[in-house]
Design an enzyme around this catalytic site. Structure first.
Site, mmCIF file in Angstrom:
data_model
loop_
_atom_site.group_PDB
_atom_site.id
_atom_site.type_symbol
_atom_site.label_atom_id
_atom_site.label_comp_id
_atom_site.label_asym_id
_atom_site.label_seq_id
_atom_site.Cartn_x
_atom_site.Cartn_y
_atom_site.Cartn_z
ATOM 1 N N CYS A 1 -33.511 19.701 -12.021
ATOM 2 C CA CYS A 1 -34.178 18.423 -11.781
ATOM 3 C C CYS A 1 -33.775 17.402 -12.839
ATOM 4 O O CYS A 1 -33.942 17.640 -14.048
ATOM 5 C CB CYS A 1 -35.686 18.628 -11.772
ATOM 6 S SG CYS A 1 -36.640 17.097 -11.710
ATOM 7 N N CYS B 1 -36.709 16.224 -14.961
ATOM 8 C CA CYS B 1 -37.104 17.264 -15.917
ATOM 9 C C CYS B 1 -36.190 17.249 -17.134
ATOM 10 O O CYS B 1 -36.639 17.410 -18.279
ATOM 11 C CB CYS B 1 -37.064 18.631 -15.250
ATOM 12 S SG CYS B 1 -38.171 18.810 -13.830
#
Length: 820
Positions: A79, A82
């Site tokens: 991600c 992230c």
């Protein structure tokens, strides 16, 4: 009484139902984790970060049975958001490190196959997601929309701690405002030395943050006082919010002096009050106590300066101790060493003798074309065994600025950081061209040679993270400084922290006030425009102190003395090895000379025969007219009495035989023993009576060819001695100790009884040939040579007989063929 955080909150309304098959799922996930143990390290966080890495093995103990409130990030390593959020979460973990055991941070990678069931159990549908796990027996967590900045995250965690109903975590300190009634009775119910009151406005978080910052410290308590508490505000005369006051029994108080009224400055000042220590750690020792705790006397020093003694001690330990564990340095490690020494040669601000030594080592290393070197060869250069003038590296360590309150604290790790700070600053000042030259050499050295392997792993993680972003010399100086502070933050409070020198964010406000600043939201920030000049000044070579150093001439003299001792030891070693080699070539161990005086050793020379025969040979070599020595002159030349035990007085080529132990049972092979003989005691104790008896009964005067003098009386043995000599030729020894004599001595004494010149001439010829036999035999006895000659003769006769036999047979066969 102020309410505890557990009483002032309500419980979260949301609950997550746990799966009834949780136990079976956890067991299955544990098996997967065993097969793929490296999955936790493959995420966005490493063991160097202050974040607990969750796995199927530890999720139960961390989230279910933990005594702390756990902030958990559920993320996916693929991600992008992230990845962008991970530096913020890492900084948050470092920022709230002191809040343990009330709050702890964890993370789990939901992209990993073995973690997917855990993330599903917590109903994670998007990434990144933050949840606060309750300290209960259930695996429940509450989430919500969390901010993405450091200050907002910190405030949200405090809100979560204050809004729950159950008293969790148990270690949570009181965060609600206090009252004047509680302060008046505070010292009656609490055993602390200091009480800090932080006056602030209701929407401020400074008081609660400082309270959590002091959670791990004893002898101090922190309470938050709102500006609406008019009684206390008026009593202490508070006019600024926020502000901090120290309150003592009896109503005494004083204002805490800080540079800026902010959380970081309050926490730093309160943690360093007298008597304030970390829980379970002893208080800082006074200098008088330190003198008895360390191996060396305590050295007073200036904390605002760098000492050359620390830098030279670091070089000694690095080059002579840490490298010494590698017997052979090769491959990548050798390249790392060459780079390390090259950087030291270019930027180390050492004394002339030390710089000459570094140049010698660097020149030697660069000249090595092989892929490996031995440390023994490197140590010879480090110790300057070639005795190059004005070249030396002092041996031993003498820590000053890096000394610790205990022998195992600070010292070398402190010296390594100081050394590389100095090198980065010197590279900046001297105009280095490669911004990563010093940092990459430090990285490779730590990776290949630094003894603390977890420390090397942590440093490598930091280097992988951001070292490639360093593109200027100033950035190199600031990068090493910021990473040093990160390490200080990570190991603060650990067992390796010296209580006399706590791990702090350096430089502290009292050393560089202008280096610290606050933003508009009262958050601390480093003023890097001031930090960089401070670092360039602090680690500048012109400000390095040379206190406690030995003078260069003394260092060189110590090196010369060590070299002399090593040379003498090497010479003695070679001499001992040479003697052992010579002794091993001899048939029997050599006899040791009689003591000539205290501490003297007499080296004996091998002679062909006794002194009377040597004199005869000299007369023959000198011609017929050479006068013979008188008996009186011979007695003066030989003050010691003639003894049968003295191998120099026996006939034949001199081979010092060991003393043979007699026996009366039978015959046995000769045994080699040490031939250490005290002539006087040996003659008096063993041979005195029989020697005198034999000498009186059968004394024969030995004569030379010229008959101008008589030789020393020698005992002539009877049949018993001749039998003994005959047994000696067979390689056996008699069992009677009193009748032992060399075979060559018997033969020569019998020859001396013949007065004819022919016998004497033959004796001289045999003596001359004996020398060559002794040389060519190389330690073999005459018996061995005789046996060899006999075997050679027998083998020759055997071959001759075989030749004649086959030749005869061949003739017979030819005769038969010739018949019609």
């Amino acid at each position: 009484m102020a309410r505890r955080c557990g009483r002032a909150t309500s419980r979260f309304a949301e609950k997550i139902q746990t799966s009834p098959r949780k136990t079976a799922i956890s067991a299955a996930l544990l098996c997967v984790w065993v097969l793929f143990p490296a999955a936790a390290e493959a995420g966005l966080y490493t063991s160097s970060d202050l974040v607990v890495l969750l796995t199927p093995e530890n999720v139960g103990s961390v989230l279910v049975n933990s005594t702390a409130a756990m902030v958990v990030e559920f993320y996916a390593s693929w991600c992008g958001h992230c990845i962008a959020f991970s530096p913020v979460y890492t900084r948050l973990a470092r920022d709230v490190k002191e809040w343990k055991p009330a709050v702890n941070l964890a993370a789990i990678d939901c992209a990993a196959e073995e973690n997917r069931k855990i993330c599903t159990g917590y109903k994670i549908r998007g990434y990144p997601t933050l949840k606060v796990s309750r300290c209960t027996h259930e695996a429940a967590a509450t989430g919500g929309n969390f901010p993405r900045d450091l200050r907002g995250l910190r405030h949200r965690i405090i809100d979560k701690l204050e809004t729950h109903k159950e008293p969790w975590p148990p270690a949570c300190p009181p965060l609600e405002p206090t009252s004047q009634a509680e302060i008046d009775n505070f010292f009656e119910t609490n055993n602390v030395q200091h009480l800090a009151l932080i006056f602030e406005e209701p929407q401020s978080y400074v008081g609660r943050e400082v309270t959590l910052d002091l959670l791990q410290f004893e002898n101090i308590a922190v309470r938050r006082v709102l500006n609406t508490e008019e009684g206390l505000v008026a009593k202490l005369g508070v006019t600024e919010f926020p502000s901090c006051y120290l309150y003592y029994p009896g109503g005494n108080f004083t204002r805490l002096q800080v540079n800026i009224e902010a959380r970081t400055f309050y926490s730093y000042a309160l943690q360093r009050l007298p008597g304030v220590v970390r829980s379970g750690r002893p208080p800082p020792a006074s200098p008088d106590t330190l003198k008895n705790r360390t191996e060396e006397p305590w050295k007073p020093f200036n904390k605002s300066r760098v000492y050359m003694a620390d830098l030279e001690s670091t070089l000694h330990y690095s080059l002579r101790v840490e490298l010494a564990v590698h017997a052979v340095i090769k491959g990548v490690a050798l390249k790392s060493l060459k780079k390390y020494i090259s950087v030291l040669t270019k930027y180390f601000p050492g004394r002339p003798v030390v710089m000459n030594l570094l140049k010698s080592v660097n020149s030697w290393l660069q000249s090595q074309s092989a892929d490996e070197i031995s440390y023994v060869a490197l140590k010879e250069i480090l110790d300057n065994t070639a005795q190059v003038p004005n070249t030396a590296l002092p041996e031993g360590t003498k820590w000053v600025g890096c000394q610790g309150s205990q022998p195992y604290l600070r010292r070398y790790p402190c010296g390594v950081w100081t050394l590389f700070h100095v090198l980065t600053v010197q590279a900046k000042i001297l105009g280095g061209s490669d911004p990563q030259e010093v940092l990459s050499s430090m990285r490779s050295y730590v990776h290949n040679f630094f003894g603390c392997r977890p420390c090397a792993e942590h440093f490598e993680n930091m280097a992988v993270e951001s070292l490639m972003e360093v593109n200027t010399m100033s950035a190199a100086v600031l990068w090493l400084w910021s990473r040093h502070n990160r390490v200080n933050n990570r190991i603060a409070g650990s067992l390796s922290e010296d209580p006399h020198f706590p791990k702090i964010q350096w430089p502290p406000p009292d050393l560089c006030p202008a280096c610290h600043n606050v933003m508009d939201n009262r958050e601390h920030r480093w003023n890097k425009e001031v930090v960089l000049p401070f670092l360039l000044s602090y680690f500048n070579s012109s400000r390095i102190l040379t206190d406690y150093l030995d003078d260069e001439s003394q260092v060189l003299e110590t090196q010369r003395e060590k070299h002399k001792q090593l040379t003498l030891a090497a010479q003695k070693h070679v001499e001992r090895k040479t003697r052992e080699a010579l002794d091993s070539n001899m048939q029997f161990p050599p006899s040791q000379a009689t003591e000539q005086g205290e501490g003297e050793e007499e080296e004996e020379e091998e002679e062909e025969g006794p002194q009377d025969e040597a004199a005869t040979d000299e007369d023959e070599d000198g011609g017929e007219g050479a006068p013979a020595a008188t008996e009186e002159e011979e007695m003066e030349e030989k003050p010691e009495p003639t003894s049968w035990a003295n191998p120099e007085n026996l006939g034949g080529p001199v081979q010092r035989q060991a003393h043979r132990r007699p026996s009366i049972v039978g015959m046995r092979m000769r045994e080699l023993q040490e031939d250490i003989v005290d002539l006087d005691s040996f003659v008096n104790q063993h041979y005195k009576a029989k020697a005198l008896q034999l000498a009186a009964s059968s004394r024969v005067k030995q004569r030379t060819l010229q008959r101008q003098k008589e030789q020393d009386p020698r005992p002539v043995l009877g049949l018993g001695m001749e039998l003994d000599a005959g047994l000696g030729m067979m390689g056996l020894q008699p069992m009677e100790e009193d009748f032992e004599l060399n075979v060559g001595q018997q033969r020569k004494q019998l020859q001396k009884r013949d007065l004819s010149s022919q016998v004497i001439g033959q004796e001289a010829e045999l003596s001359y040939k004996g020398r060559w036999i002794s040389v060519l035999s190389i330690g073999f006895s005459k018996v061995d040579i005789s046996l060899c000659v006999i075997l050679y003769f027998l083998s020759s006769m055997c071959l001759l007989a075989m030749y004649l036999f086959f030749k005869k047979r061949l003739r017979l066969r030819r005769a038969k063929i010739a018949l019609p």
